[in-house]
Design an enzyme around this catalytic site. Structure first.
Site, PDB file in Angstrom:
ATOM      1  N   SER A  79      58.257  44.381  44.213  1.00 34.38           N
ATOM      2  CA  SER A  79      58.305  43.943  45.610  1.00 34.38           C
ATOM      3  C   SER A  79      58.104  42.439  45.755  1.00 34.38           C
ATOM      4  CB  SER A  79      57.255  44.706  46.431  1.00 34.38           C
ATOM      5  OG  SER A  79      55.962  44.542  45.869  1.00 34.38           O
ATOM      6  N   PHE A  80      57.100  41.879  45.071  1.00 34.13           N
ATOM      7  CA  PHE A  80      56.820  40.456  45.251  1.00 34.13           C
ATOM      8  C   PHE A  80      57.858  39.579  44.563  1.00 34.13           C
ATOM      9  CE2 PHE A  80      54.257  36.529  44.349  1.00 34.13           C
ATOM     10  CZ  PHE A  80      54.203  36.106  45.670  1.00 34.13           C
ATOM     11  N   LYS A 256      40.114  39.694  43.332  1.00 34.54           N
ATOM     12  CA  LYS A 256      40.106  40.293  44.678  1.00 34.54           C
ATOM     13  C   LYS A 256      40.565  41.742  44.651  1.00 34.54           C
ATOM     14  CE  LYS A 256      44.742  40.016  45.087  1.00 34.54           C
ATOM     15  NZ  LYS A 256      45.744  40.980  45.574  1.00 34.54           N
ATOM     16  N   ASP A 309      43.275  35.649  50.103  1.00 37.46           N
ATOM     17  CA  ASP A 309      43.860  36.802  49.420  1.00 37.46           C
ATOM     18  C   ASP A 309      42.926  37.998  49.492  1.00 37.46           C
ATOM     19  OD1 ASP A 309      45.713  38.219  48.003  1.00 37.46           O
ATOM     20  OD2 ASP A 309      45.485  37.137  46.121  1.00 37.46           O
ATOM     21  N   GLU A 346      46.808  46.471  39.713  1.00 37.18           N
ATOM     22  CA  GLU A 346      46.147  45.685  38.672  1.00 37.18           C
ATOM     23  C   GLU A 346      44.626  45.814  38.708  1.00 37.18           C
ATOM     24  OE1 GLU A 346      47.709  44.290  36.353  1.00 37.18           O
ATOM     25  OE2 GLU A 346      49.740  43.863  37.053  1.00 37.18           O
TER      26      GLU A 346
END
Length: 431
Positions: A79-80, A256, A309, A346
């Site tokens: 997607s990214f 994050k 983020d 991740e």
């Protein structure tokens, strides 16, 4: 005889032609700068920093002689990666999206859509597709790598024979399993001569495809590379900020994910806003504490790649790691949750890596340790949460100047100023 109207028409034509020539000249100048900015003269031969600087200066001096638009390839059709390739193509860059599967490439080229990861979002007509790695990488200026962390090192090894001066920018967040290596570490190990950077920020791909205003951070020691990435991706809806703290920016993007899983679990238990705020801020404290131990600037974690983020990932159900946490909070096993998600999260791997590193180095990471206990040690989530709340007393804000030191410094400055004033008064009058 020429009429006034004819003269006016001629003047307008001349003015339009002049404006067109000026625009063409500016476009050529900009495109030349972009290409030269990405070419720091680094090929397979290892160069020292001064030689690199000389090569950059030489290339910048030649911008008028060989102007061309920026040539990019994005490796990875998730997607990214797809969103970034689409953005670059829309900005006029010569952009190729590389995907391993030949059938997928044909389907994307035909439909102009990534139906698996971004269904319903049409991609720019100018975006090209390829499954042939050598052809995709050859003669490009910047290689963006957007493959999962597990495949990052292998991807670098695959493109190594085709590197001849290209810069590399990692779009991958996370850490390599079993080595604790960040993507920048892997780049330095596999392609030590290459000019590189990392990009990270609150970048949910679907929102970018919807043209919702977003921003990111490109971190690199190379200022020309930072400028080139900004020129390639910056738009009215997507702003690219720059940093030279590669470690901090990359760790923000990796760490994050841990707290997004925690927030997803908390949401499954329908906690209140107080609890969410506590997880967010104490998660940020852990991120900065771990980052400083790894050599990052703590202030980086207050920027887009840190708290920005963290907030986006922890507050959006679009986040893969948030969704994993939510499924875990509803009683699913980690294997079942990952299978249902169907994409790479991740944070699952990062929890294990950071837990081991923090335990070994003595870094205080209570939320990370608690998540590890739930996911990998089969501990009850509510019991672990209760244990967290009953932990010993701690200070809130860290990485600030100690009050004693601050007061002593201020007192010394005031005393110096006072002495100088007294000396001025005691000087004899020369009038």
């Amino acid at each position: 005889m020429t009429s006034a109207n004819d003269k006016s028409t001629d003047t307008n034509v001349d003015s339009t032609q002049a404006e067109q020539k000026m625009a063409e000249k500016q476009n050529k100048l900009l495109s030349g700068i972009i290409e030269r900015a990405t070419k720091s003269g680094i090929g397979r031969k290892k160069l020292n920093p001064s030689a690199v600087e000389s090569a950059v200066a030489k290339n910048m001096a030649e911008i008028h002689n060989n102007p061309t638009k920026l040539r990019l390839v994005v490796l990875g059709g998730g997607s990214f990666g797809t969103a970034m390739a689409n953005l670059a193509a829309r900005n006029g860059c010569d952009t190729t999206l590389w995907v391993r599967n030949k059938r997928t490439v044909k389907a994307m080229a035909k439909s102009q859509m990534n139906k698996k990861y971004l269904p319903g979002y049409k991609l720019d007509d100018r975006l090209k597709y390829s499954h042939e790695l050598q052809a995709a990488v050859k003669d490009t200026d910047i290689i963006f790598i957007a493959v999962p962390g597990l495949a990052f090192r292998e991807t670098l090894k695959s493109i190594a024979p085709f590197i001849s001066g290209q810069s590399i920018v990692s779009l991958t967040k996370g850490m390599e399993k079993d080595t604790f290596a960040l993507m920048s570490d892997i780049i330095k190990e596999e392609l030590p001569e290459v000019n590189f950077g990392v990009m990270s920020g609150p970048n949910l791909a679907i929102e970018i495809m919807k043209n919702m205003p977003s921003a990111t951070v490109i971190a690199s020691e190379s200022e020309p590379l930072r400028h080139a990435v900004q020129a390639a991706l910056h738009s009215a809806f997507f702003r690219v900020f720059a940093s030279d703290d590669i470690r901090g920016v990359e760790l923000g993007g990796a760490l994050k994910n841990i707290y997004a899983i925690a927030m997803g679990m908390a949401a499954a238990y329908e906690v209140g806003e107080n609890t969410k705020a506590m997880i967010l801020t104490r998660g940020l404290a852990e991120m900065s504490r771990f980052g400083v131990h790894a050599g990052a600037n703590p202030l980086t974690f207050l920027g887009l790649s840190g708290v920005g983020d963290l907030y986006a990932t922890c507050s959006s159900e679009l986040s893969r790691n948030y969704r994993i946490g939510n499924m875990l909070g509803r009683g699913m096993t980690i294997d079942a949750a990952v299978k249902k998600l169907g994409q790479t999260a991740e944070g699952v791997n990062t929890i294990q890596q950071v837990h081991e590193k923090a335990t070994k180095e003595g870094i205080y990471m209570p939320i990370t340790h608690a998540l590890h206990a739930v996911i990998y040690e089969d501990k009850a989530a509510l019991g672990v949460a209760l244990h967290l709340m009953e932990a010993g007393f701690r200070s809130d804000v860290e990485f600030v100047m100690e009050h004693d030191h601050s007061n002593a410094s201020l007192t010394a400055q005031m005393q110096t100023a006072n002495n100088q004033a007294k000396n001025e008064k005691t000087k004899p009058d020369n009038k």
